[in-house]
Design a protein around this motif. Structure first.
Motif, mmCIF file in Angstrom:
data_model
loop_
_atom_site.group_PDB
_atom_site.id
_atom_site.type_symbol
_atom_site.label_atom_id
_atom_site.label_comp_id
_atom_site.label_asym_id
_atom_site.label_seq_id
_atom_site.Cartn_x
_atom_site.Cartn_y
_atom_site.Cartn_z
ATOM 1 N N PHE A 16 0.739 -1.219 -0.267
ATOM 2 C CA PHE A 16 -0.011 0.053 0.074
ATOM 3 C C PHE A 16 0.891 1.297 -0.187
ATOM 4 O O PHE A 16 1.804 1.474 0.694
ATOM 5 N N LEU A 18 0.980 4.602 1.191
ATOM 6 C CA LEU A 18 0.044 5.594 1.886
ATOM 7 C C LEU A 18 1.000 6.610 2.400
ATOM 8 O O LEU A 18 2.149 6.813 2.176
ATOM 9 N N LEU A 23 3.419 0.360 3.071
ATOM 10 C CA LEU A 23 2.916 -0.689 3.824
ATOM 11 C C LEU A 23 2.847 -2.128 3.146
ATOM 12 O O LEU A 23 2.052 -2.289 2.289
ATOM 13 N N ALA A 25 1.628 -5.145 2.995
ATOM 14 C CA ALA A 25 0.574 -5.961 3.506
ATOM 15 C C ALA A 25 0.683 -7.296 3.280
ATOM 16 O O ALA A 25 0.625 -8.324 4.158
ATOM 17 N N GLU A 44 -3.439 -13.529 12.508
ATOM 18 C CA GLU A 44 -3.953 -12.844 13.359
ATOM 19 C C GLU A 44 -4.373 -11.607 12.673
ATOM 20 O O GLU A 44 -4.154 -11.374 11.516
ATOM 21 N N SER A 45 -5.218 -10.473 13.384
ATOM 22 C CA SER A 45 -5.487 -9.457 12.690
ATOM 23 C C SER A 45 -4.421 -8.764 11.785
ATOM 24 O O SER A 45 -3.336 -8.414 12.786
ATOM 25 N N GLY A 46 -4.488 -8.340 10.981
ATOM 26 C CA GLY A 46 -3.626 -7.298 10.075
ATOM 27 C C GLY A 46 -2.410 -8.177 9.342
ATOM 28 O O GLY A 46 -1.492 -7.629 8.830
ATOM 29 N N SER A 47 -2.448 -9.642 9.410
ATOM 30 C CA SER A 47 -1.392 -10.263 8.927
ATOM 31 C C SER A 47 -1.597 -10.516 7.409
ATOM 32 O O SER A 47 -0.527 -11.011 6.780
ATOM 33 N N GLY A 48 -2.529 -9.820 6.825
ATOM 34 C CA GLY A 48 -2.408 -9.594 5.311
ATOM 35 C C GLY A 48 -3.421 -10.994 4.561
ATOM 36 O O GLY A 48 -3.347 -11.227 3.332
ATOM 37 N N LYS A 49 -4.330 -11.622 5.291
ATOM 38 C CA LYS A 49 -5.140 -12.587 4.702
ATOM 39 C C LYS A 49 -6.108 -12.043 3.700
ATOM 40 O O LYS A 49 -6.209 -12.608 2.574
ATOM 41 N N SER A 50 -6.867 -11.025 4.298
ATOM 42 C CA SER A 50 -7.748 -10.435 2.987
ATOM 43 C C SER A 50 -7.184 -9.729 2.186
ATOM 44 O O SER A 50 -7.692 -9.956 0.848
ATOM 45 N N VAL A 51 -6.004 -9.071 2.026
ATOM 46 C CA VAL A 51 -5.444 -8.709 1.155
ATOM 47 C C VAL A 51 -4.784 -9.614 0.168
ATOM 48 O O VAL A 51 -5.044 -9.261 -1.185
ATOM 49 N N PRO A 61 -7.829 -2.281 -3.403
ATOM 50 C CA PRO A 61 -8.190 -0.695 -3.287
ATOM 51 C C PRO A 61 -7.117 -0.198 -4.173
ATOM 52 O O PRO A 61 -5.827 -0.603 -4.493
ATOM 53 N N THR A 63 -5.172 2.193 -3.843
ATOM 54 C CA THR A 63 -3.775 2.633 -2.991
ATOM 55 C C THR A 63 -2.938 1.255 -2.907
ATOM 56 O O THR A 63 -1.529 1.631 -2.625
ATOM 57 N N GLU A 189 -13.424 -15.338 6.585
ATOM 58 C CA GLU A 189 -14.199 -15.276 7.696
ATOM 59 C C GLU A 189 -15.554 -15.572 7.517
ATOM 60 O O GLU A 189 -16.228 -14.690 8.070
ATOM 61 N N PRO A 288 2.277 -1.804 11.651
ATOM 62 C CA PRO A 288 2.289 -2.321 10.252
ATOM 63 C C PRO A 288 3.634 -1.283 9.619
ATOM 64 O O PRO A 288 4.206 -1.719 8.733
HETATM 65 N N1 LIG Z 1 -7.399 -0.098 2.189
HETATM 66 C C1 LIG Z 1 -6.464 -0.189 2.816
HETATM 67 N N2 LIG Z 1 -5.551 0.742 3.115
HETATM 68 C C2 LIG Z 1 -4.524 0.782 3.856
HETATM 69 N N3 LIG Z 1 -4.086 -0.291 4.329
HETATM 70 C C3 LIG Z 1 -4.651 -1.480 4.357
HETATM 71 C C4 LIG Z 1 -6.016 -1.460 3.687
HETATM 72 N N4 LIG Z 1 -6.459 -2.749 3.595
HETATM 73 C C5 LIG Z 1 -5.467 -3.483 4.428
HETATM 74 N N5 LIG Z 1 -4.535 -2.626 4.872
HETATM 75 C C6 LIG Z 1 -3.532 -3.062 5.871
HETATM 76 O O1 LIG Z 1 -2.993 -4.256 4.989
HETATM 77 C C7 LIG Z 1 -2.446 -5.082 6.320
HETATM 78 C C8 LIG Z 1 -3.177 -6.559 6.047
HETATM 79 O O2 LIG Z 1 -4.474 -6.195 6.148
HETATM 80 P P1 LIG Z 1 -5.393 -7.362 5.986
HETATM 81 O O3 LIG Z 1 -6.953 -6.708 6.021
HETATM 82 O O4 LIG Z 1 -5.306 -8.410 4.958
HETATM 83 O O5 LIG Z 1 -5.376 -8.068 7.071
HETATM 84 P P2 LIG Z 1 -6.261 -9.563 7.640
HETATM 85 O O6 LIG Z 1 -5.148 -10.618 7.774
HETATM 86 O O7 LIG Z 1 -7.390 -9.861 6.808
HETATM 87 O O8 LIG Z 1 -6.737 -9.003 9.133
HETATM 88 P P3 LIG Z 1 -8.115 -9.225 9.786
HETATM 89 O O9 LIG Z 1 -7.981 -10.783 10.621
HETATM 90 O O10 LIG Z 1 -8.317 -8.312 10.710
HETATM 91 O O11 LIG Z 1 -9.303 -9.365 8.752
HETATM 92 C C9 LIG Z 1 -2.933 -4.371 7.304
HETATM 93 O O12 LIG Z 1 -1.853 -3.915 8.045
HETATM 94 C C10 LIG Z 1 -3.834 -3.676 6.981
HETATM 95 O O13 LIG Z 1 -3.918 -2.290 8.133
#
Ligand SMILES: Nc1ncnc2c1ncn2[C@@H]1O[C@H](COP(=O)(O)OP(=O)(O)OP(=O)(O)O)[C@@H](O)[C@H]1O
Ligand SMILES: Nc1ncnc2c1ncn2[C@@H]1O[C@H](COP(=O)(O)OP(=O)(O)OP(=O)(O)O)[C@@H](O)[C@H]1O
Ligand code: SF4
Ligand code: SF4
Ligand SMILES: [Mg+2]
Ligand SMILES: [Mg+2]
Lengths: 335, 336
Positions: A16, A18, A23, A25, A44-51, A61, A63, A189, A288
């Motif tokens: 990303f 920013l 960042l 991700a 865990e939260s923020g580990s990058g799964k969704s990205v 997105p 960015t 999830e 991050p």
């Molecule tokens: N649209 C965005 N803009 C900026 N940073 C982002 C964006 N989406 C995700 N990130 C960052 O990318 C990193 C990975 O995010 P991601 O959503 O993939 O985590 P995750 O493993 O899915 O977490 P969760 O369990 O909370 O869903 C995080 O540091 C998050 O803050």
């Protein structure tokens, strides 16, 4: 390329750009998704799964950019589609999004429009991606709603999503996701907001549907219990990197990476540790932007080797065809 | 001293539902429906049940953060005779507020972003007007230390903290007033696995040091099993089963408890769950089913269940509200 492989992810990095800086991700992730199997991504939260999942469908997105790596889709084993390289407006890409790979989210409410009935949305999607007529698409929609266990599907098809309970809505979303007969379903999830009894039903439904439709599932969760129940192979992620990967049995019975080992000890197991203390992982997940050299887990790792772990990214150590870790300690032990 | 710190009798809470343009209320949700239970001093009582079963409402009622429709809530504090908190006037209630506290689910929204951590923790102490500034400072430091917050943290604002740290601030705030009884409503549910363990440990440590009794509400049965001494199971506003945790997991006697346990996802790929599927939907609390509220989804329901609401019956310390409790021999979840 292995004949079983359907999706190949090679050294994928998503950054990303920013205001605060870059960042990372997703930072050099590789794994394969085999036909008809379930890959679990845990972290865990923020580990990058969704990205990671968003990159597969190219719905990142604005960015974000795919900085390095490949995502190859082997629908035709001899002629892979390079998803990472497709232009944004490519018709192949829209076919992949609508038909080949589909997605189930945590919050089913956001997947539906409040302005249209469930049936309207299913029919539209089917007519866009298949040669069905409106009448055929409607029949298919009702059939799919029935398949996912929604009672009175011929009535429900004309209802709005907000008229359904959480569990029913999640079923309806699965029905939509599967209606075009995709090869891969990404479930991000999918049961996190549901009660355990409903969760169990949805998980069973996904397994049944996998059998029936011969599809692969990429199952994303932070819940180690759910992943043990669902996945054939597991990727353990931490701060954008894969720490360990293996079959579900390898991960749960022979974890090698200090993070995996710690994580498994941190969850309460019924009947085991009654009244005792849980083994918490010391420290917290770094932010991050707290970029560090070396292994991402080194700020919290009890086995960290000074001068090595905090300097250089660990290389791969393979324990079996399927089981690998990225950890200096594991590599050292070998010697 | 009484063994039970809290005795709740026939507690009910109805929320009126407003409909139509006259906004006359002729219907209501029985969020908590004629509930009775006790909590022993020093124990952790776990409270489980599906979403909407009335857990949060019950937690708020026993703190009188919400007025019940009917019932009795009697506390036996360490230094006093019993108090029926529903009979207290505002002022008297204020006095005992510091003995009963709550820790919320969401550490993000429950902390005032414009206050420093020190002021957040000290807020109730200051309002009580019974301590001098230096006494308050000492207390804040002591509790921050117990909750593993640095002194340097006290000057900062909550946004600068991670989820786990914010939850520790929330716990410190609740415990600063030396409560005897604390309601934890999904207090670890929003936390990451690696942080969750630490907070669960902290709850347990503080319980021993400060001699606290907990009502611990959570939907994750593994966590409830870990932390609780006894467990109550709620369904649609009623308590359907109550037992010490080993008894409950070894010998569940209510069909809903059995179904709930069968749906726990075990972190073990070789122990695949065999969930008992509940038919139908969670019933509408505005218009609950006749007879046993669970009957439309119960695999063991008989004609009687459709007509007659089961009373709660005691089998030693194991209490169950099911007509068929003794004949069913439900599936054991685990042998300790
Ligand atoms: N649209 C965005 N803009 C900026 N940073 C982002 C964006 N989406 C995700 N990130 C960052 O990318 C990193 C990975 O995010 P991601 O959503 O993939 O985590 P995750 O493993 O899915 O977490 P969760 O369990 O909370 O869903 C995080 O540091 C998050 O803050
Ligand atoms: N302020 C309110 N006004 C009207 N109805 C309410 C109110 N608060 C709760 N309810 C209703 O009372 C019932 C019980 O709600 P409660 O929040 O206590 O459930 P819960 O067990 O805590 O659920 P969850 O697990 O989702 O937190 C629900 O049907 C809910 O819709
Ligand atoms: S590489 Fe070093 S810091 Fe990272 S997990 Fe292995 S031992 Fe720990
Ligand atoms: S009373 Fe009847 S319906 Fe209710 S739980 Fe028992 S067997 Fe099931
Ligand atoms: Mg995510
Ligand atoms: Mg609640």
């Amino acid at each position: 390329m292995d004949k079983k492989t359907l999706l190949e992810v090679k050294d994928l990095s998503v950054y990303f750009n920013l205001r605060e800086g870059v960042l990372k991700a997703v930072d050099g992730v590789s794994f394969n998704v085999d036909k008809n199997s379930t890959v679990g991504i845990v972290g865990e939260s923020g580990s990058g799964k969704s990205v990671t999942a968003q990159a597969f469908m190219r719905i990142l997105p604005d960015t974000a950019e795919i900085k390095t790596g490949e995502i190859n889709y082997y629908k035709d084993p001899d002629n892979p589609i390079k998803i990472h390289a497709l232009p944004d407006k490519s018709p192949i890409l829209s076919n992949i999004r609508g038909k080949e790979i589909s997605m189930i989210f945590q919050e089913p409410m956001s997947a539906f429009s409040p302005l249209h009935t469930i049936g309207h949305q299913m029919i539209e999607c089917l007519m866009l991606h298949t040669p069905m007529t409106k009448q055929e698409a409607r029949e298919r929609s009702i059939e799919m709603l029935a398949k996912v266990g929604i009672s009175n599907p011929d009535k429900r098809v004309d209802q709005y999503s907000f008229e359904l309970s959480g569990g029913m809505r999640q079923r309806a979303m699965i029905a939509i996701a599967l209606s075009t007969n995709p090869s891969i379903v990404i479930a991000d999830e999918p049961t996190t907001s549901l009660d355990v009894t409903i969760q169990a039903q949805i998980l069973k439904l996904m397994k049944d549907m996998q059998q029936e439709f011969n599809m692969s599932i990429i199952f994303i969760t932070h819940n180690l219990g759910v992943i043990a129940q669902m996945a054939d192979t597991i990727q353990i992620m931490y701060l954008g990197k894969i720490m360990e990967s293996g079959t579900a049995e390898e991960i749960f019975y022979e974890p090698r990476h200090p993070y995996t080992i710690n994580l498994l000890k941190a969850i309460p197991k019924i009947g085991s540790n009654t009244g005792g203390k849980l083994e918490a992982i010391p420290g917290q997940i770094p932010g991050p932007f707290d970029i560090q050299k070396g292994c991402k887990f080194c700020t919290r790792c009890p086995s960290a080797i000074k001068g090595l772990c905090d300097q250089r990214s660990p290389e791969i150590k393979k324990y079996s065809e399927t089981h690998s870790v990225f950890c200096w300690k594991c590599l050292e032990q070998e010697k | 001293m009484e063994d039970n710190i809290l005795v709740v009798k026939n507690l009910s809470k109805e929320f009126p539902i407003y409909k139509g343009f006259l906004r006359r209320s002729n219907m209501s949700v029985k969020a908590v429906n004629n509930v009775s239970f006790e909590i022993r001093r020093g124990e952790t009582l776990g409270l489980v049940g599906e979403s909407g079963s009335g857990k949060t409402t019950l937690g708020r009622l026993v703190l009188r953060a919400m007025e019940p429709t009917a019932g009795e809530i009697v506390y036996n504090f360490a230094d006093e005779k019993s108090v029926d908190i529903l009979k207290l006037k505002k002022k008297q209630l204020y006095k005992i507020r510091s003995k009963i506290q709550m820790v919320f689910q969401d550490p993000y929204s429950s902390l005032n972003p414009r206050m420093t951590v020190r002021d957040i923790i000290a807020e109730t102490l200051v309002a009580n007007k019974t301590m001098s500034r230096s006494e308050i400072d000492n207390r804040v430091r002591e509790i921050a230390d117990l909750c593993k917050l640095n002194l340097e943290h006290l000057r900062r604002f909550p946004h600068a903290f991670s989820g786990g740290q914010r939850q520790r601030i929330g716990i410190a705030r609740a415990l600063a007033v030396n409560p005897e009884f604390v309601v934890c409503d999904e207090s670890v549910s929003a936390l990451d696995v690696s942080v969750q363990a630490e907070i669960i440990n902290l709850f347990k440590e503080l319980q021993v040091i400060k001699d606290i009794t907990y009502l611990f509400i959570a939907h994750d049965l593994s966590i409830v099993e870990h932390i609780s001494d006894r467990i109550i199971v709620m369904y649609l506003g009623q308590i359907v089963e109550e037992a010490d945790k080993k008894t409950l997991f070894e010998n569940p006697m209510h069909p809903y408890t059995e179904a709930l346990m069968s749906a726990i996802p075990e972190p073990d790929p070789l122990r695949k769950m065999a969930p008992i599927f509940l038919e139908g939907e969670i019933p509408n609390p505005i218009n609950p089913p006749t007879g046993c509220y669970f009957h439309p989804r119960c695999h063991y329901a008989t004609e009687r269940c459709k007509k007659e609401m089961p009373c709660r019956r005691c089998f030693g310390n194991h209490k169950v509200a099911c007509h068929r409790a003794e004949e069913l021999h439900l599936k054991q979840y685990i042998k300790y």
